[in-house]
Design a protein around this motif. Structure first.
Motif, mmCIF file in Angstrom:
data_model
loop_
_atom_site.group_PDB
_atom_site.id
_atom_site.type_symbol
_atom_site.label_atom_id
_atom_site.label_comp_id
_atom_site.label_asym_id
_atom_site.label_seq_id
_atom_site.Cartn_x
_atom_site.Cartn_y
_atom_site.Cartn_z
ATOM 1 N N VAL A 153 12.632 16.301 14.161
ATOM 2 C CA VAL A 153 11.232 16.732 14.091
ATOM 3 C C VAL A 153 11.044 17.663 12.901
ATOM 4 O O VAL A 153 11.998 18.254 12.389
ATOM 5 C CB VAL A 153 10.798 17.478 15.382
ATOM 6 N N ILE A 203 9.685 21.120 11.404
ATOM 7 C CA ILE A 203 9.332 22.486 11.782
ATOM 8 C C ILE A 203 9.150 23.275 10.492
ATOM 9 O O ILE A 203 10.015 23.252 9.614
ATOM 10 C CB ILE A 203 10.419 23.139 12.650
ATOM 11 N N GLY A 249 15.278 27.909 19.746
ATOM 12 C CA GLY A 249 15.370 26.582 20.347
ATOM 13 C C GLY A 249 16.629 26.327 21.144
ATOM 14 O O GLY A 249 16.639 25.497 22.051
ATOM 15 N N TRP A 286 18.306 23.248 11.846
ATOM 16 C CA TRP A 286 17.134 23.154 10.957
ATOM 17 C C TRP A 286 17.545 23.249 9.499
ATOM 18 O O TRP A 286 18.378 24.092 9.132
ATOM 19 C CB TRP A 286 16.147 24.273 11.299
ATOM 20 N N LYS A 292 12.008 17.682 24.291
ATOM 21 C CA LYS A 292 11.581 18.093 22.959
ATOM 22 C C LYS A 292 10.418 19.073 23.015
ATOM 23 O O LYS A 292 10.395 20.079 22.289
ATOM 24 C CB LYS A 292 11.164 16.855 22.159
ATOM 25 N N GLU A 293 9.446 18.811 23.899
ATOM 26 C CA GLU A 293 8.269 19.674 23.978
ATOM 27 C C GLU A 293 8.636 21.092 24.375
ATOM 28 O O GLU A 293 8.095 22.061 23.830
ATOM 29 C CB GLU A 293 7.252 19.088 24.975
ATOM 30 N N LEU A 303 10.261 22.844 21.383
ATOM 31 C CA LEU A 303 9.279 23.163 20.343
ATOM 32 C C LEU A 303 8.337 24.277 20.768
ATOM 33 O O LEU A 303 7.859 25.046 19.926
ATOM 34 C CB LEU A 303 8.493 21.906 19.957
ATOM 35 N N LYS A 304 8.067 24.378 22.047
ATOM 36 C CA LYS A 304 7.231 25.481 22.527
ATOM 37 C C LYS A 304 7.940 26.819 22.314
ATOM 38 O O LYS A 304 7.323 27.806 21.897
ATOM 39 C CB LYS A 304 6.886 25.299 24.012
ATOM 40 N N ILE A 326 10.149 27.512 20.091
ATOM 41 C CA ILE A 326 10.169 27.770 18.649
ATOM 42 C C ILE A 326 8.792 28.240 18.172
ATOM 43 O O ILE A 326 8.687 29.147 17.335
ATOM 44 C CB ILE A 326 10.631 26.514 17.890
ATOM 45 N N ALA A 327 7.735 27.641 18.709
ATOM 46 C CA ALA A 327 6.380 28.071 18.353
ATOM 47 C C ALA A 327 6.136 29.516 18.783
ATOM 48 O O ALA A 327 5.509 30.301 18.064
ATOM 49 C CB ALA A 327 5.354 27.141 18.996
ATOM 50 N N SER A 347 5.241 23.341 14.406
ATOM 51 C CA SER A 347 5.817 22.009 14.256
ATOM 52 C C SER A 347 4.644 21.045 14.166
ATOM 53 O O SER A 347 3.486 21.470 14.149
ATOM 54 C CB SER A 347 6.712 21.665 15.454
ATOM 55 N N GLU A 362 3.747 19.303 16.497
ATOM 56 C CA GLU A 362 3.215 19.159 17.849
ATOM 57 C C GLU A 362 2.603 20.437 18.396
ATOM 58 O O GLU A 362 1.661 20.391 19.182
ATOM 59 C CB GLU A 362 4.318 18.660 18.796
#
Length: 287
Positions: free
Chosen positions: A32, A34, A49, A59, A77-78, A81-82, A84-85, A91, A93
Motif C-alpha cells: 500500500v 503511505i 503499524g 516502508w 489492512k484497514e 492503516l488506521k 498509522i493514520a 494512506s 484509504e
C-alpha cells in the motif's frame, strides 16, 4: 564489487522477510502507499503499524510504498492503516487527524492531497477528550454509537425469543443479526470499538449463523453463551443510550454457568425459559 553489495542487500532483505513471515502465522502480504518523507517517518510508520506476532510493516521512503505482512485471523489492512493514520500518516484509504499531522516534525510534514477519504478520529475524541481541545459535536458521537445498534437490537431479539423457548423466532432474529453484522462499516467505527470488532467478528457471525440455521432452542442456547460474551465485549466499548444489564445463570452450560445481556433488570433466563425463568442475577450494569 557493486554487484556483490547488491546481492548482499537482497539476501539480507530476503532473510528479514522470511523471519517476519515465520513468526506471523496465517501470513497475508499486501502493498500500500503511505505518505511520508524521511527515515524518521519510516520509524514512526513502522512502529505504529507493527503488532507483535500479528503485523509487520516495511516502508520505503523513496517509493512511499509499504509492505504489510499480517496474520489475517487477528488483524487486517484497514486496522493497520488506521493505527498509522493515528500516528500522523495518510494512506490512500485513511487520512490522519489534522491536529496529529500538524504535530509532526517539520521534516516529516509531507505534502497532503485533498482527497475525500475517511479521516481516522482518535478514540479519545469520541469520548470528548480531544488532543487539540476541539470536541466533536454530540450528534457525530451519537451517529458513531448507532452504527452497532442493529447488531445489539438483533441480539436482544434472539434473547427474548429464547426466554420464550421460541426457536423459530430466535432463528429469524439470528438471520437479522447476520445481516446486521454484514452491514457494519468497519471504517466508520471509532478506533477502540474497531479493535474489539475485529477480534470478535468471526465468532460473532459464526454463532449467529448457527442459531439461524436451526429452530431447535436447545442447540441455539449452546451458541447463545459465546454470542453473549462477544456482544458484551462490544457493548463495553461502544456503550448504549440506556443501561444494559449483564446477567448470569450458574446452572447453564452444564453447571459451568453462562451470561447474557438484557435491557431490563428483571431476570428472565434465556437458557431455561419458563422452566427456571427467574434463575440468575445481575452481575454488572453497563451505562
Amino acid at each position: 564489487m557493486k554487484s556483490i553489495k547488491t546481492l548482499l542487500v537482497a539476501i539480507v532483505a530476503l532473510l528479514s522477510f522470511t523471519a517476519c513471515d515465520a513468526k506471523i502465522k496465517n501470513a497475508k502480504t499486501e502493498t500500500v502507499k503511505i505518505f511520508g518523507n524521511c527515515e524518521m517517518c519510516k520509524k514512526t510508520i513502522e512502529k505504529a503499524g507493527n503488532l507483535k506476532n500479528s503485523a509487520e510493516v516495511d516502508w520505503n521512503k523513496d517509493s512511499k510504498m509499504a509492505t504489510l505482512t499480517y496474520d489475517a485471523t487477528k488483524t487486517n489492512k484497514e486496522e493497520i492503516l488506521k493505527r498509522i493514520a493515528l500516528a500522523g500518516y495518510d494512506s490512500n484509504e485513511f487520512l490522519a487527524p489534522n491536529d496529529v499531522y500538524a504535530k509532526l516534525p517539520e521534516c516529516c510534514q509531507y505534502e497532503r492531497n485533498n482527497k475525500k477519504m475517511a479521516m481516522v478520529v482518535p478514540a479519545e475524541k469520541m469520548n470528548h477528550e480531544a488532543h487539540s481541545g476541539h470536541e466533536m459535536a454530540s450528534s457525530d458521537v451519537d451517529q458513531k454509537a448507532n452504527i452497532l445498534k442493529p447488531v445489539f437490537d438483533a441480539y436482544f431479539g434472539i434473547k427474548d425469543a429464547l426466554v420464550k423457548t421460541d426457536g423459530a423466532t430466535a432463528s429469524a432474529k439470528a438471520k437479522t443479526l447476520v445481516t446486521a453484522i454484514d452491514g457494519v462499516k468497519m471504517e466508520s467505527l471509532p478506533m477502540d470499538v474497531h479493535m474489539v470488532w475485529m477480534k470478535v467478528l468471526k465468532d460473532l457471525k459464526e454463532d449467529a449463523e448457527h442459531i439461524a440455521d436451526t429452530k431447535d432452542a436447545i442447540h441455539q442456547r449452546d451458541h447463545f453463551g459465546t454470542l453473549s460474551k462477544n456482544v458484551y465485549a462490544l457493548l463495553k466499548v461502544s456503550k448504549g443510550d440506556t443501561p444494559t444489564y449483564y446477567q448470569f445463570c450458574p446452572m447453564a452450560n452444564n453447571g459451568k454457568g453462562a451470561n447474557w445481556l438484557s435491557k431490563e433488570s428483571t431476570i428472565k433466563n434465556p437458557y431455561y425459559g419458563s422452566k427456571m425463568l427467574s434463575c440468575g442475577s445481575t452481575v454488572e450494569t453497563i451505562k
